[in-house]
Design a protein around this motif. Sequence first.
Motif, PDB file in Angstrom:
ATOM      1  N   SER A   1       0.829  -1.208   0.000  1.00 21.87           N
ATOM      2  CA  SER A   1       0.000   0.000   0.000  1.00 21.87           C
ATOM      3  C   SER A   1       0.864   1.258   0.000  1.00 21.87           C
ATOM      4  CB  SER A   1      -0.943  -0.006   1.207  1.00 21.87           C
ATOM      5  OG  SER A   1      -0.215   0.060   2.415  1.00 21.87           O
ATOM      6  N   VAL A   2       1.974   1.223   0.740  1.00 20.78           N
ATOM      7  CA  VAL A   2       2.888   2.376   0.776  1.00 20.78           C
ATOM      8  C   VAL A   2       3.530   2.584  -0.595  1.00 20.78           C
ATOM      9  CG1 VAL A   2       5.084   3.190   1.713  1.00 20.78           C
ATOM     10  CG2 VAL A   2       3.349   2.289   3.245  1.00 20.78           C
ATOM     11  N   LEU A   3       3.974   1.513  -1.212  1.00 26.13           N
ATOM     12  CA  LEU A   3       4.628   1.620  -2.520  1.00 26.13           C
ATOM     13  C   LEU A   3       3.666   2.112  -3.597  1.00 26.13           C
ATOM     14  CD1 LEU A   3       6.765  -1.634  -2.326  1.00 26.13           C
ATOM     15  CD2 LEU A   3       7.622   0.712  -2.319  1.00 26.13           C
ATOM     16  N   HIS A   4       2.414   1.670  -3.550  1.00 28.04           N
ATOM     17  CA  HIS A   4       1.417   2.169  -4.512  1.00 28.04           C
ATOM     18  C   HIS A   4       1.189   3.671  -4.317  1.00 28.04           C
ATOM     19  CE1 HIS A   4      -0.161  -1.136  -6.952  1.00 28.04           C
ATOM     20  NE2 HIS A   4       0.053  -1.942  -5.915  1.00 28.04           N
ATOM     21  N   ALA A   5       1.153   4.106  -3.061  1.00 24.90           N
ATOM     22  CA  ALA A   5       0.975   5.537  -2.788  1.00 24.90           C
ATOM     23  C   ALA A   5       2.153   6.343  -3.322  1.00 24.90           C
ATOM     24  CB  ALA A   5       0.808   5.763  -1.278  1.00 24.90           C
TER      25      ALA A   5
ATOM     26  N   ILE B   1       4.153   5.448  -5.824  1.00 23.10           N
ATOM     27  CA  ILE B   1       4.133   5.394  -7.292  1.00 23.10           C
ATOM     28  C   ILE B   1       3.181   6.435  -7.858  1.00 23.10           C
ATOM     29  CG2 ILE B   1       3.377   3.955  -9.237  1.00 23.10           C
ATOM     30  CD1 ILE B   1       4.640   1.562  -7.762  1.00 23.10           C
ATOM     31  N   LEU B   2       2.085   6.680  -7.157  1.00 16.97           N
ATOM     32  CA  LEU B   2       1.170   7.747  -7.593  1.00 16.97           C
ATOM     33  C   LEU B   2       1.852   9.113  -7.551  1.00 16.97           C
ATOM     34  CD1 LEU B   2      -2.223   6.785  -5.876  1.00 16.97           C
ATOM     35  CD2 LEU B   2      -1.756   6.893  -8.328  1.00 16.97           C
ATOM     36  N   GLU B   3       2.728   9.307  -6.562  1.00 15.31           N
ATOM     37  CA  GLU B   3       3.406  10.601  -6.406  1.00 15.31           C
ATOM     38  C   GLU B   3       4.622  10.726  -7.316  1.00 15.31           C
ATOM     39  OE1 GLU B   3       4.011  14.366  -5.149  1.00 15.31           O
ATOM     40  OE2 GLU B   3       2.301  13.081  -4.650  1.00 15.31           O
ATOM     41  N   GLU B   4       5.395   9.648  -7.418  1.00 19.48           N
ATOM     42  CA  GLU B   4       6.615   9.677  -8.239  1.00 19.48           C
ATOM     43  C   GLU B   4       6.640   8.440  -9.144  1.00 19.48           C
ATOM     44  OE1 GLU B   4      10.244  11.629  -6.302  1.00 19.48           O
ATOM     45  OE2 GLU B   4       9.369  10.497  -4.635  1.00 19.48           O
ATOM     46  N   PRO B   5       5.868   8.468 -10.230  1.00 20.44           N
ATOM     47  CA  PRO B   5       5.685   7.265 -11.050  1.00 20.44           C
ATOM     48  C   PRO B   5       6.898   6.862 -11.884  1.00 20.44           C
ATOM     49  CG  PRO B   5       4.600   9.144 -12.065  1.00 20.44           C
ATOM     50  CD  PRO B   5       5.079   9.605 -10.734  1.00 20.44           C
ATOM     51  N   LEU B   6       7.920   7.686 -11.963  1.00 17.11           N
ATOM     52  CA  LEU B   6       9.086   7.360 -12.784  1.00 17.11           C
ATOM     53  C   LEU B   6      10.272   6.874 -11.960  1.00 17.11           C
ATOM     54  CD1 LEU B   6       8.944  10.317 -15.353  1.00 17.11           C
ATOM     55  CD2 LEU B   6       7.968   8.017 -15.548  1.00 17.11           C
ATOM     56  N   ARG B   7      10.065   6.600 -10.670  1.00 11.09           N
ATOM     57  CA  ARG B   7      11.143   6.096  -9.819  1.00 11.09           C
ATOM     58  C   ARG B   7      11.136   4.567  -9.857  1.00 11.09           C
ATOM     59  NH1 ARG B   7      13.136   9.747  -6.154  1.00 11.09           N
ATOM     60  NH2 ARG B   7      14.682   8.089  -5.832  1.00 11.09           N
ATOM     61  N   LEU B   8      12.054   4.000 -10.623  1.00 15.19           N
ATOM     62  CA  LEU B   8      12.077   2.560 -10.846  1.00 15.19           C
ATOM     63  C   LEU B   8      12.307   1.727  -9.579  1.00 15.19           C
ATOM     64  CD1 LEU B   8      13.941   2.230 -14.267  1.00 15.19           C
ATOM     65  CD2 LEU B   8      11.489   2.320 -13.797  1.00 15.19           C
ATOM     66  N   PRO B   9      13.073   2.210  -8.587  1.00 15.93           N
ATOM     67  CA  PRO B   9      13.225   1.387  -7.366  1.00 15.93           C
ATOM     68  C   PRO B   9      11.899   1.046  -6.688  1.00 15.93           C
ATOM     69  CG  PRO B   9      14.884   3.112  -7.408  1.00 15.93           C
ATOM     70  CD  PRO B   9      13.956   3.390  -8.553  1.00 15.93           C
ATOM     71  N   LEU B  10      10.887   1.895  -6.849  1.00 16.29           N
ATOM     72  CA  LEU B  10       9.574   1.596  -6.262  1.00 16.29           C
ATOM     73  C   LEU B  10       8.963   0.346  -6.905  1.00 16.29           C
ATOM     74  CD1 LEU B  10       8.084   5.218  -6.139  1.00 16.29           C
ATOM     75  CD2 LEU B  10       8.890   3.862  -4.201  1.00 16.29           C
ATOM     76  N   TYR B  11       9.064   0.248  -8.215  1.00 12.08           N
ATOM     77  CA  TYR B  11       8.513  -0.917  -8.917  1.00 12.08           C
ATOM     78  C   TYR B  11       9.325  -2.169  -8.586  1.00 12.08           C
ATOM     79  CZ  TYR B  11       6.207   2.741 -11.616  1.00 12.08           C
ATOM     80  OH  TYR B  11       5.465   3.844 -12.003  1.00 12.08           O
ATOM     81  N   ALA B  12      10.649  -2.016  -8.508  1.00  6.03           N
ATOM     82  CA  ALA B  12      11.499  -3.170  -8.189  1.00  6.03           C
ATOM     83  C   ALA B  12      11.132  -3.746  -6.820  1.00  6.03           C
ATOM     84  CB  ALA B  12      12.971  -2.748  -8.212  1.00  6.03           C
ATOM     85  N   GLU B  13      10.908  -2.852  -5.840  1.00  4.23           N
ATOM     86  CA  GLU B  13      10.544  -3.320  -4.498  1.00  4.23           C
ATOM     87  C   GLU B  13       9.145  -3.920  -4.482  1.00  4.23           C
ATOM     88  OE1 GLU B  13      11.448  -3.990  -0.440  1.00  4.23           O
ATOM     89  OE2 GLU B  13      12.643  -3.532  -2.232  1.00  4.23           O
ATOM     90  N   LEU B  14       8.217  -3.303  -5.215  1.00  3.81           N
ATOM     91  CA  LEU B  14       6.842  -3.816  -5.279  1.00  3.81           C
ATOM     92  C   LEU B  14       6.815  -5.208  -5.906  1.00  3.81           C
ATOM     93  CD1 LEU B  14       3.784  -3.398  -5.000  1.00  3.81           C
ATOM     94  CD2 LEU B  14       3.812  -2.232  -7.212  1.00  3.81           C
ATOM     95  N   LEU B  15       7.537  -5.381  -7.005  1.00  2.00           N
ATOM     96  CA  LEU B  15       7.550  -6.683  -7.674  1.00  2.00           C
ATOM     97  C   LEU B  15       8.295  -7.723  -6.826  1.00  2.00           C
ATOM     98  CD1 LEU B  15       8.207  -5.490 -11.325  1.00  2.00           C
ATOM     99  CD2 LEU B  15       6.072  -6.380 -10.387  1.00  2.00           C
ATOM    100  N   ARG B  16       9.329  -7.304  -6.126  1.00  2.00           N
ATOM    101  CA  ARG B  16      10.066  -8.242  -5.270  1.00  2.00           C
ATOM    102  C   ARG B  16       9.178  -8.771  -4.149  1.00  2.00           C
ATOM    103  NH1 ARG B  16      12.524  -8.516  -0.561  1.00  2.00           N
ATOM    104  NH2 ARG B  16      11.924  -6.380   0.020  1.00  2.00           N
TER     105      ARG B  16
END
Length: 304
Positions: free
Chosen positions: A207-211, A213-228
């Motif tokens: 839930s934190v990572l989705h929030a 991503i809404l604020e900074e959608p181009l930060r790839l480490p967020l997606y890497a952590e979410l997928l991990r």
Amino acid sequence: MLVLEIVVVLLLAVEVYIRLRARRKRDRESEPAPRAEGSSVAQAKQAEQASPSAGSTVAATSAQAAAGIEEESLSVDDLLKESAIYMQYGHYSQAATVLRWYVDLRPDDTRAINQLLDAYLALEDLDAYTELLASLGEKLGVQSPTWWRGKIREGLERDPGNLELLVLAEKLGIPIPTPGEGVEEPMTAAKALALVSRNPDPKYAVSVLHAAILEEPLRLPLYAELLRITHRQRDLEGFIDGLILLYLALGGTMATLRERMLKAGLNLGPHPLWQTLEHWDGDREELRQLAASRRLQISPKLPH
């Protein structure tokens, strides 16, 4: 820049010293003159003549005790005055250091504790904030439960993933705020990754990572952590949601990265959307419709 900062701190320290010295001088000048000085002197002389040894011992002891009390009072008061000047000029780190000394001397002074907690919040030092609440708050919480609850809630609003604060909140039955609830500050990537590192709960982390991503959608480490996290939890639907958001962020670029993430997802099991993502041609509108069908929020900051 370092030399300039040192000069500024030195100038501030000089100003603090000058102000405190002037204030002490004014306090001494404003003290009322002792009454019946002649009578006191005469009585002191008579007492000294009557018992020279005992009189000198008592006088010396009294003088030392008075000097000690005055010195302690001045040092403690000076700490509080000095910290107020630091806070006034925005030097929160120096203020926190001084206030920490003061609180060690006067652990029951709630005014100083509040100021120290405010300094920690200004510094975004939630670890020190939590440590102070844990060491002093429980004792003071018995005296002022409303105050203690408020400080714990305020800390959780700034750092919802702080484990020590969560333990204190659970002990008092304080509702845990969800990410974004009552928080005016945006959920940045740096803050989200810090929160996730402190709280092992996967649902909270997602839930934190989705929030973020809404604020900074181009930060790839967020997606890497979410997928991990979703892959480790064998959360197939959550992994696909993260993959859709990653594809939206990348667009038609970084095909190798998209393929690697897709292959990792295939190991979780079959799903009708694998083929759709595998043959995706870079059309973001197609993915937007797919995200809408899955009730996924898309950041307005993403390119169309």
